[in-house]
Design a protein around this motif. Structure first.
Motif, PDB file in Angstrom:
ATOM      1  N   ASN A  45     -28.297   6.683 -57.759  1.00 50.78           N
ATOM      2  CA  ASN A  45     -28.716   5.555 -56.950  1.00 50.78           C
ATOM      3  C   ASN A  45     -29.339   4.574 -57.923  1.00 50.78           C
ATOM      4  O   ASN A  45     -29.697   4.949 -59.040  1.00 50.78           O
ATOM      5  CB  ASN A  45     -29.725   5.985 -55.879  1.00 50.78           C
ATOM      6  CG  ASN A  45     -29.856   4.984 -54.747  1.00 50.78           C
ATOM      7  OD1 ASN A  45     -29.625   3.786 -54.915  1.00 50.78           O
ATOM      8  ND2 ASN A  45     -30.242   5.477 -53.580  1.00 50.78           N
ATOM      9  N   ALA A  46     -29.471   3.322 -57.539  1.00 49.89           N
ATOM     10  CA  ALA A  46     -30.056   2.319 -58.427  1.00 49.89           C
ATOM     11  C   ALA A  46     -30.680   1.224 -57.593  1.00 49.89           C
ATOM     12  O   ALA A  46     -30.349   1.056 -56.417  1.00 49.89           O
ATOM     13  CB  ALA A  46     -28.978   1.742 -59.350  1.00 49.89           C
ATOM     14  N   ARG A  47     -31.587   0.472 -58.243  1.00 47.94           N
ATOM     15  CA  ARG A  47     -32.201  -0.670 -57.569  1.00 47.94           C
ATOM     16  C   ARG A  47     -32.607  -1.697 -58.609  1.00 47.94           C
ATOM     17  O   ARG A  47     -32.929  -1.357 -59.749  1.00 47.94           O
ATOM     18  CB  ARG A  47     -33.393  -0.253 -56.736  1.00 47.94           C
ATOM     19  CG  ARG A  47     -34.586   0.214 -57.549  1.00 47.94           C
ATOM     20  CD  ARG A  47     -35.741   0.673 -56.649  1.00 47.94           C
ATOM     21  NE  ARG A  47     -36.903   1.001 -57.454  1.00 47.94           N
ATOM     22  CZ  ARG A  47     -37.903   0.157 -57.730  1.00 47.94           C
ATOM     23  NH1 ARG A  47     -37.885  -1.064 -57.231  1.00 47.94           N
ATOM     24  NH2 ARG A  47     -38.925   0.531 -58.481  1.00 47.94           N
ATOM     25  N   VAL A  48     -32.554  -2.970 -58.196  1.00 51.79           N
ATOM     26  CA  VAL A  48     -33.011  -4.057 -59.050  1.00 51.79           C
ATOM     27  C   VAL A  48     -34.533  -4.076 -58.996  1.00 51.79           C
ATOM     28  O   VAL A  48     -35.128  -3.992 -57.917  1.00 51.79           O
ATOM     29  CB  VAL A  48     -32.429  -5.412 -58.592  1.00 51.79           C
ATOM     30  CG1 VAL A  48     -33.059  -6.571 -59.355  1.00 51.79           C
ATOM     31  CG2 VAL A  48     -30.912  -5.408 -58.761  1.00 51.79           C
ATOM     32  N   VAL A  49     -35.158  -4.182 -60.165  1.00 54.76           N
ATOM     33  CA  VAL A  49     -36.608  -4.231 -60.278  1.00 54.76           C
ATOM     34  C   VAL A  49     -37.013  -5.652 -60.665  1.00 54.76           C
ATOM     35  O   VAL A  49     -36.411  -6.243 -61.569  1.00 54.76           O
ATOM     36  CB  VAL A  49     -37.101  -3.232 -61.347  1.00 54.76           C
ATOM     37  CG1 VAL A  49     -38.601  -3.340 -61.548  1.00 54.76           C
ATOM     38  CG2 VAL A  49     -36.696  -1.809 -60.975  1.00 54.76           C
ATOM     39  N   GLY A  50     -38.007  -6.198 -59.983  1.00 56.68           N
ATOM     40  CA  GLY A  50     -38.525  -7.515 -60.337  1.00 56.68           C
ATOM     41  C   GLY A  50     -37.868  -8.647 -59.569  1.00 56.68           C
ATOM     42  O   GLY A  50     -37.119  -8.438 -58.615  1.00 56.68           O
ATOM     43  N   ASP A  51     -38.154  -9.871 -60.041  1.00 57.13           N
ATOM     44  CA  ASP A  51     -37.717 -11.081 -59.343  1.00 57.13           C
ATOM     45  C   ASP A  51     -36.480 -11.727 -59.941  1.00 57.13           C
ATOM     46  O   ASP A  51     -36.064 -12.796 -59.496  1.00 57.13           O
ATOM     47  CB  ASP A  51     -38.853 -12.109 -59.346  1.00 57.13           C
ATOM     48  CG  ASP A  51     -40.065 -11.627 -58.567  1.00 57.13           C
ATOM     49  OD1 ASP A  51     -39.880 -10.859 -57.606  1.00 57.13           O
ATOM     50  OD2 ASP A  51     -41.193 -12.004 -58.935  1.00 57.13           O
ATOM     51  N   GLU A  52     -35.883 -11.118 -60.950  1.00 58.26           N
ATOM     52  CA  GLU A  52     -34.703 -11.675 -61.617  1.00 58.26           C
ATOM     53  C   GLU A  52     -33.461 -10.883 -61.227  1.00 58.26           C
ATOM     54  O   GLU A  52     -33.506  -9.650 -61.180  1.00 58.26           O
ATOM     55  CB  GLU A  52     -34.908 -11.610 -63.133  1.00 58.26           C
ATOM     56  CG  GLU A  52     -33.787 -12.196 -63.936  1.00 58.26           C
ATOM     57  CD  GLU A  52     -34.039 -12.101 -65.441  1.00 58.26           C
ATOM     58  OE1 GLU A  52     -33.207 -12.654 -66.186  1.00 58.26           O
ATOM     59  OE2 GLU A  52     -35.022 -11.476 -65.869  1.00 58.26           O
ATOM     60  N   PRO A  53     -32.345 -11.550 -60.943  1.00 55.88           N
ATOM     61  CA  PRO A  53     -31.110 -10.815 -60.660  1.00 55.88           C
ATOM     62  C   PRO A  53     -30.704  -9.956 -61.867  1.00 55.88           C
ATOM     63  O   PRO A  53     -30.963 -10.329 -63.014  1.00 55.88           O
ATOM     64  CB  PRO A  53     -30.065 -11.904 -60.423  1.00 55.88           C
ATOM     65  CG  PRO A  53     -30.846 -13.124 -60.084  1.00 55.88           C
ATOM     66  CD  PRO A  53     -32.143 -13.007 -60.837  1.00 55.88           C
ATOM     67  N   PHE A  54     -30.087  -8.822 -61.587  1.00 54.22           N
ATOM     68  CA  PHE A  54     -29.492  -8.011 -62.647  1.00 54.22           C
ATOM     69  C   PHE A  54     -28.040  -8.455 -62.786  1.00 54.22           C
ATOM     70  O   PHE A  54     -27.303  -8.496 -61.793  1.00 54.22           O
ATOM     71  CB  PHE A  54     -29.536  -6.522 -62.312  1.00 54.22           C
ATOM     72  CG  PHE A  54     -28.886  -5.670 -63.366  1.00 54.22           C
ATOM     73  CD1 PHE A  54     -29.582  -5.311 -64.500  1.00 54.22           C
ATOM     74  CD2 PHE A  54     -27.562  -5.260 -63.234  1.00 54.22           C
ATOM     75  CE1 PHE A  54     -28.980  -4.538 -65.491  1.00 54.22           C
ATOM     76  CE2 PHE A  54     -26.957  -4.494 -64.215  1.00 54.22           C
ATOM     77  CZ  PHE A  54     -27.665  -4.130 -65.344  1.00 54.22           C
TER      78      PHE A  54
END
Length: 124
Positions: A99-108
């Motif tokens: 599983n994965a998730r974007v961290v923070g306010d910037e797009p990956f």
């Protein structure tokens, strides 16, 4: 492994051969037989379980990813609990079962070399 290419090809991700857009995701795909290369953009708040799982209907991502991170941060958790954080400038292989998730306010944003042809394709 030897692969013969007979033509020089240049394609832009601004006008890809194919575009997929599950929730908070944009994937541009260019086909160069036998290769497929994708540019994946996941917005802040993106997670595999919320944005892709409803499309593919598996408990975790069953694809193998091989890519290069251009920007942003992606936290990845394997089914066995192993975690890794991918950031801009990192090359990565991610095995199936994660599983994965974007961290923070910037797009990956990542360039994908292994699974772009099938990522985010709906299954029944």
């Amino acid at each position: 492994m030897s692969i013969t290419m007979n033509a020089l090809q240049i394609k832009s991700f601004d006008t890809p051969d194919e575009r997929r857009a599950p929730e908070k995701t944009v994937l541009g795909v260019n086909h160069f037989r036998p290769y497929t290369i994708g540019r994946m953009t996941m917005q802040p708040g993106w997670s595999w379980s919320e944005c892709i799982q409803p499309v593919v209907h598996t408990d975790s991502c069953q694809l193998v990813h091989v890519g290069y991170a251009i920007s942003g941060t992606l936290e990845t958790v394997l089914d066995d609990g192993t975690t890794a954080t991918i950031t801009a400038g990192d090359a990565y292989p991610i095995p199936s079962g994660h599983n994965a998730r974007v961290v923070g306010d910037e797009p990956f944003i990542g360039i994908e070399f292994e699974c772009a042809g099938v990522f985010g394709v709906p299954t029944s």
